[in-house]
Design a protein around this motif. Structure first.
Motif, PDB file in Angstrom:
ATOM      1  N   ARG A   1      30.055 -16.870   3.990  1.00  0.00           N
ATOM      2  CA  ARG A   1      30.178 -16.046   5.273  1.00  0.00           C
ATOM      3  C   ARG A   1      30.663 -17.212   6.559  1.00  0.00           C
ATOM      4  NH1 ARG A   1      26.333 -13.716   9.149  1.00  0.00           N
ATOM      5  NH2 ARG A   1      27.199 -11.871   9.984  1.00  0.00           N
ATOM      6  N   ASP A   2      30.099 -18.258   6.337  1.00  0.00           N
ATOM      7  CA  ASP A   2      30.440 -19.236   7.109  1.00  0.00           C
ATOM      8  C   ASP A   2      31.848 -19.443   7.109  1.00  0.00           C
ATOM      9  OD1 ASP A   2      27.897 -19.783   7.522  1.00  0.00           O
ATOM     10  OD2 ASP A   2      27.581 -21.684   6.458  1.00  0.00           O
ATOM     11  N   ALA A   3      32.702 -19.462   5.830  1.00  0.00           N
ATOM     12  CA  ALA A   3      33.997 -19.532   5.818  1.00  0.00           C
ATOM     13  C   ALA A   3      34.806 -18.319   6.747  1.00  0.00           C
ATOM     14  CB  ALA A   3      34.399 -19.726   4.385  1.00  0.00           C
ATOM     15  N   LEU A   4      34.082 -17.316   6.342  1.00  0.00           N
ATOM     16  CA  LEU A   4      34.797 -16.350   7.040  1.00  0.00           C
ATOM     17  C   LEU A   4      34.936 -16.304   8.426  1.00  0.00           C
ATOM     18  CD1 LEU A   4      35.887 -13.135   6.613  1.00  0.00           C
ATOM     19  CD2 LEU A   4      33.551 -12.434   6.922  1.00  0.00           C
ATOM     20  N   ALA A   5      33.596 -16.747   8.960  1.00  0.00           N
ATOM     21  CA  ALA A   5      33.784 -16.930  10.452  1.00  0.00           C
ATOM     22  C   ALA A   5      34.385 -17.956  11.064  1.00  0.00           C
ATOM     23  CB  ALA A   5      32.126 -17.110  10.745  1.00  0.00           C
TER      24      ALA A   5
ATOM     25  N   ASP B   1      27.918 -21.788  11.397  1.00  0.00           N
ATOM     26  CA  ASP B   1      26.665 -21.067  10.748  1.00  0.00           C
ATOM     27  C   ASP B   1      26.704 -19.432  11.046  1.00  0.00           C
ATOM     28  OD1 ASP B   1      24.229 -20.067   9.772  1.00  0.00           O
ATOM     29  OD2 ASP B   1      22.876 -21.792  10.643  1.00  0.00           O
ATOM     30  N   ALA B   2      27.118 -18.731  10.242  1.00  0.00           N
ATOM     31  CA  ALA B   2      27.450 -17.422  10.524  1.00  0.00           C
ATOM     32  C   ALA B   2      26.169 -16.769  10.876  1.00  0.00           C
ATOM     33  CB  ALA B   2      28.045 -16.664   9.422  1.00  0.00           C
ATOM     34  N   ARG B   3      24.869 -17.313  10.560  1.00  0.00           N
ATOM     35  CA  ARG B   3      23.585 -16.703  10.982  1.00  0.00           C
ATOM     36  C   ARG B   3      23.389 -16.370  12.374  1.00  0.00           C
ATOM     37  NH1 ARG B   3      19.631 -20.490   7.862  1.00  0.00           N
ATOM     38  NH2 ARG B   3      20.875 -21.939   8.897  1.00  0.00           N
ATOM     39  N   ASP B   4      24.417 -17.158  13.113  1.00  0.00           N
ATOM     40  CA  ASP B   4      24.150 -17.223  14.948  1.00  0.00           C
ATOM     41  C   ASP B   4      25.177 -15.861  15.156  1.00  0.00           C
ATOM     42  OD1 ASP B   4      22.780 -19.614  14.942  1.00  0.00           O
ATOM     43  OD2 ASP B   4      24.710 -20.789  15.133  1.00  0.00           O
ATOM     44  N   LEU B   5      26.030 -15.205  14.441  1.00  0.00           N
ATOM     45  CA  LEU B   5      26.619 -14.134  14.701  1.00  0.00           C
ATOM     46  C   LEU B   5      25.781 -12.948  14.518  1.00  0.00           C
ATOM     47  CD1 LEU B   5      29.362 -12.973  15.493  1.00  0.00           C
ATOM     48  CD2 LEU B   5      29.887 -12.645  12.892  1.00  0.00           C
TER      49      LEU B   5
ATOM     50  N   LEU C   1      32.639  -8.584  11.756  1.00  0.00           N
ATOM     51  CA  LEU C   1      31.304  -8.056  11.998  1.00  0.00           C
ATOM     52  C   LEU C   1      31.152  -7.054  11.028  1.00  0.00           C
ATOM     53  CD1 LEU C   1      32.057  -7.158  15.616  1.00  0.00           C
ATOM     54  CD2 LEU C   1      30.277  -8.967  14.819  1.00  0.00           C
ATOM     55  N   SER C   2      31.860  -6.767  10.058  1.00  0.00           N
ATOM     56  CA  SER C   2      31.221  -5.685   9.074  1.00  0.00           C
ATOM     57  C   SER C   2      30.723  -6.338   7.777  1.00  0.00           C
ATOM     58  CB  SER C   2      32.639  -5.079   8.499  1.00  0.00           C
ATOM     59  OG  SER C   2      33.520  -6.079   7.442  1.00  0.00           O
ATOM     60  N   VAL C   3      30.697  -7.714   7.673  1.00  0.00           N
ATOM     61  CA  VAL C   3      30.168  -8.237   6.612  1.00  0.00           C
ATOM     62  C   VAL C   3      28.649  -8.514   6.942  1.00  0.00           C
ATOM     63  CG1 VAL C   3      30.056 -10.146   4.931  1.00  0.00           C
ATOM     64  CG2 VAL C   3      32.153  -9.283   5.666  1.00  0.00           C
ATOM     65  N   PRO C   4      27.555  -7.980   6.135  1.00  0.00           N
ATOM     66  CA  PRO C   4      26.222  -8.135   6.369  1.00  0.00           C
ATOM     67  C   PRO C   4      25.742  -9.489   6.373  1.00  0.00           C
ATOM     68  CG  PRO C   4      26.512  -6.717   4.541  1.00  0.00           C
ATOM     69  CD  PRO C   4      27.873  -6.848   5.083  1.00  0.00           C
ATOM     70  N   ALA C   5      24.966  -9.845   7.121  1.00  0.00           N
ATOM     71  CA  ALA C   5      24.149 -11.008   6.992  1.00  0.00           C
ATOM     72  C   ALA C   5      23.224 -11.286   5.555  1.00  0.00           C
ATOM     73  CB  ALA C   5      23.117 -11.349   7.979  1.00  0.00           C
ATOM     74  N   GLY C   6      23.068 -12.187   4.711  1.00  0.00           N
ATOM     75  CA  GLY C   6      22.425 -12.122   3.719  1.00  0.00           C
ATOM     76  C   GLY C   6      20.761 -12.516   3.909  1.00  0.00           C
ATOM     77  N   GLY C   7      20.431 -13.509   2.990  1.00  0.00           N
ATOM     78  CA  GLY C   7      19.095 -14.059   3.279  1.00  0.00           C
ATOM     79  C   GLY C   7      18.714 -14.807   4.459  1.00  0.00           C
ATOM     80  N   PRO C   8      17.909 -15.482   4.514  1.00  0.00           N
ATOM     81  CA  PRO C   8      17.555 -16.589   5.544  1.00  0.00           C
ATOM     82  C   PRO C   8      18.340 -17.940   5.618  1.00  0.00           C
ATOM     83  CG  PRO C   8      15.855 -16.566   3.945  1.00  0.00           C
ATOM     84  CD  PRO C   8      16.654 -15.342   3.715  1.00  0.00           C
TER      85      PRO C   8
ATOM     86  N   ALA D   1      36.907  -8.280   2.085  1.00  0.00           N
ATOM     87  CA  ALA D   1      36.973  -7.323   1.099  1.00  0.00           C
ATOM     88  C   ALA D   1      36.228  -7.965  -0.337  1.00  0.00           C
ATOM     89  CB  ALA D   1      38.382  -7.040   0.433  1.00  0.00           C
ATOM     90  N   LEU D   2      36.444  -9.252  -0.781  1.00  0.00           N
ATOM     91  CA  LEU D   2      35.685  -9.671  -1.689  1.00  0.00           C
ATOM     92  C   LEU D   2      34.333  -9.697  -1.594  1.00  0.00           C
ATOM     93  CD1 LEU D   2      38.067 -12.659  -2.662  1.00  0.00           C
ATOM     94  CD2 LEU D   2      37.766 -10.710  -4.013  1.00  0.00           C
ATOM     95  N   LEU D   3      33.651  -9.816  -0.146  1.00  0.00           N
ATOM     96  CA  LEU D   3      32.336 -10.089   0.082  1.00  0.00           C
ATOM     97  C   LEU D   3      31.839  -8.386  -0.200  1.00  0.00           C
ATOM     98  CD1 LEU D   3      32.225 -12.613   2.752  1.00  0.00           C
ATOM     99  CD2 LEU D   3      31.304 -12.856   0.387  1.00  0.00           C
ATOM    100  N   HIS D   4      32.398  -7.860   0.351  1.00  0.00           N
ATOM    101  CA  HIS D   4      32.001  -6.149   0.557  1.00  0.00           C
ATOM    102  C   HIS D   4      32.080  -5.797  -1.097  1.00  0.00           C
ATOM    103  CE1 HIS D   4      31.747  -5.062   4.461  1.00  0.00           C
ATOM    104  NE2 HIS D   4      32.822  -5.469   4.891  1.00  0.00           N
ATOM    105  N   ALA D   5      33.049  -6.425  -2.015  1.00  0.00           N
ATOM    106  CA  ALA D   5      32.708  -5.930  -3.338  1.00  0.00           C
ATOM    107  C   ALA D   5      31.973  -6.793  -4.218  1.00  0.00           C
ATOM    108  CB  ALA D   5      34.235  -5.907  -3.929  1.00  0.00           C
TER     109      ALA D   5
END
Length: 490
Positions: A414-418, A484-488, A401-408, A458-462
């Motif tokens: 982020r999908d792999a993370l989810a 699709d992590a956009r659904d989160l 939940l800490s990784v913010p969504a990107g664009g549309p 951590a890599l995405l935050h950096a």
């Protein structure tokens, strides 16, 4: 035609965690291939043959998305085909020492190989869709990787369910209206989440409705129906102390001929040590199937007669089991299942699905459900009591939940993370630890998935996307390509 005394619903729940590419023996892929060959092939064969006779509304069949992904996966399809071939070779090798066992296993393996090559080479989805289109089964869905939903954060819980329903829609062409809630887990308020997701009915265990299982029950004012497992009927089969599979004439699951890996003995007696067990006798087992199927039909009919007398109208009884009981754990289970499904209508019992029960008006008064599950104590202790895994799951959800969504557009990282988070949150890991069933494997799996979540977050935050892409390419294969992590939505 005489009106039925009542209605029987059989619910089968098919589930294994993601095992492909994660070890082979004694758990890992071996577990998948054994269950596939010994349960999924023969159980579906029973349903297809009954459907070919024009029988409809036989069972509600749940196949969890994470299992469905393995049953459609080319890697797993090749693997089980090889495994069945190996089973056939093991039968041939055992024949010189154990001729009757070798002949029996040769016939079983040959049948499995023929079924697989004729019906399953393109995966499970075409087979399941055919049964559904024929009206023989109601297919149930569920959250993607079978998490224990009451212990999830609401956004993660909604995401897991949405991902699972989307997977069913992709594989089967329709979104299931009914689900098997993993572990029959429930927390107050989940019914509204189900309604928001388009889920109309779900399974709970009998104690969640204080044993009043005679009708489907609306949960609060949500309009979502809870179907409760009737333990008086279900435990006739699935009782560790007195259930049919422990009968003396059935094949013993725990006794092996170690050179071949085959199972040569019958149960004989509950206290008989393995080296003293009698040889397996298919004729004795077949007679036991006939006897126990007749007993079960009598139990169901008597239960429905009592419910009719109590409520003044025809009622419902729901028996729910893991599909893997039939064939994998209980060798004769598929034959028993076929005998029961054939005999119940002749005994004046309507056989249908949860959807069919609703059509027949078998709905009672609204109920408020307590926190519950079908595990030990009928509460959450199995999944909430493994403190290190509970803390690990909380960490995984926080990182996700800490990784913010990107664009549309979709973000594959982020999908792999989810997806990795969903694998970490599987209910199987805590269950296996609590039951001391391959606990080391379970802890290793949970921690490995959680470590990937931590690293990728951590890599995405950096903003180290190139390094993140490199790491994701090194990970083992994932079950889904559509997460699709956009659904989160935190």
């Amino acid at each position: 035609m005489t009106a039925p005394v009542g209605t029987f619903c059989l619910v089968l729940h098919s589930h294994l965690p993601w095992l492909a590419h994660h070890g082979r023996w004694p758990v890992g892929e071996e577990w998948l291939y054994q269950s596939w060959a010994h349960s999924y092939l023969p159980v579906v064969d029973v349903l297809e043959r009954l459907a070919a006779e024009g029988r409809r509304d036989l069972v509600a069949l749940g196949v969890t998305p994470v299992l469905a992904a393995q049953l459609d996966d080319p890697y797993s399809l090749r693997g089980v085909h090889d495994w069945i071939g190996g089973w056939l070779l093991r039968a041939h090798e055992a024949a010189a020492r154990l001729p009757e066992l070798g002949a029996h296993e040769h016939r079983a393996a040959t049948t499995a190989l023929e079924l697989f090559e004729r019906r399953w080479r393109h995966g499970a989805s075409p087979v399941l869709r055919g049964l559904s289109d024929a009206g023989a089964v109601e297919l149930l869905g569920g959250p993607a990787t079978h998490p224990f939903a009451p212990l999830l954060e609401p956004p993660v819980r909604a995401f897991a369910l949405a991902t699972g329903l989307a997977d069913a829609r992709l594989r089967l062409g329709a979104t299931p209206a009914g689900i098997w809630a993993p572990e029959c887990g429930y927390a107050p308020g989940m019914e509204r989440e189900y309604a928001d997701a388009g889920v109309a009915r779900f399974l709970v265990d009998g104690p969640a409705v204080r044993g009043d299982t005679a009708f489907a029950r609306p949960v609060g004012d949500s309009g979502v129906l809870a179907f409760a497992r009737d333990l008086d009927v279900t435990y006739r089969v699935w009782s560790p102390r007195a259930g049919y599979p422990g009968g003396r004439d059935y094949r013993d699951f725990h006794t092996y001929d170690h050179p071949s890996g085959l199972k040569p003995a019958r149960v004989t007696g509950r206290s008989v040590p393995p080296h003293e067990k009698a040889p397996y006798d298919p004729a004795r087992a077949a007679a036991a199937v006939e006897r126990d199927a007749a007993d079960f039909v009598s139990v169901v009919r008597d239960r429905l007669v009592r419910l009719y007398e109590q409520h003044g109208r025809p009622a419902l009884t729901v028996a729910a089991f893991d599909t893997e009981l039939f064939g994998h754990w209980w060798h004769e289970g598929p034959a028993w299942l076929e005998a029961v499904l054939r005999a119940l209508p002749d005994a004046g019992v309507r056989v249908t699905t949860p959807a069919g029960a609703v059509e027949h008006g078998l709905v009672g008064e609204a109920v408020e459900l307590p926190p519950s599950s079908w595990g030990s104590g009928k509460d959450w202790r199995v999944w909430a009591g493994v403190e290190d895994l509970v803390a690990l799951n909380a960490r995984v959800q926080k990182a996700l939940l800490s990784v913010p969504a990107g664009g549309p557009a979709r973000d594959p990282l982020r999908d792999a993370l989810a997806q990795e988070a969903l694998l970490a949150l599987s209910s199987d890991w805590a269950f296996m630890v609590t039951k001391d069933s391959a606990a080391g494997y379970a802890r290793d799996r949970a921690h490995a998935h959680a470590a990937r979540v931590d690293e990728l977050a951590a890599l995405l935050h950096a903003s180290r996307r190139a390094a993140a892409e490199h790491r994701v390419r090194e990970w083992p294969a994932h079950p889904f390509g559509h997460v699709d992590a956009r659904d989160l939505r935190p």
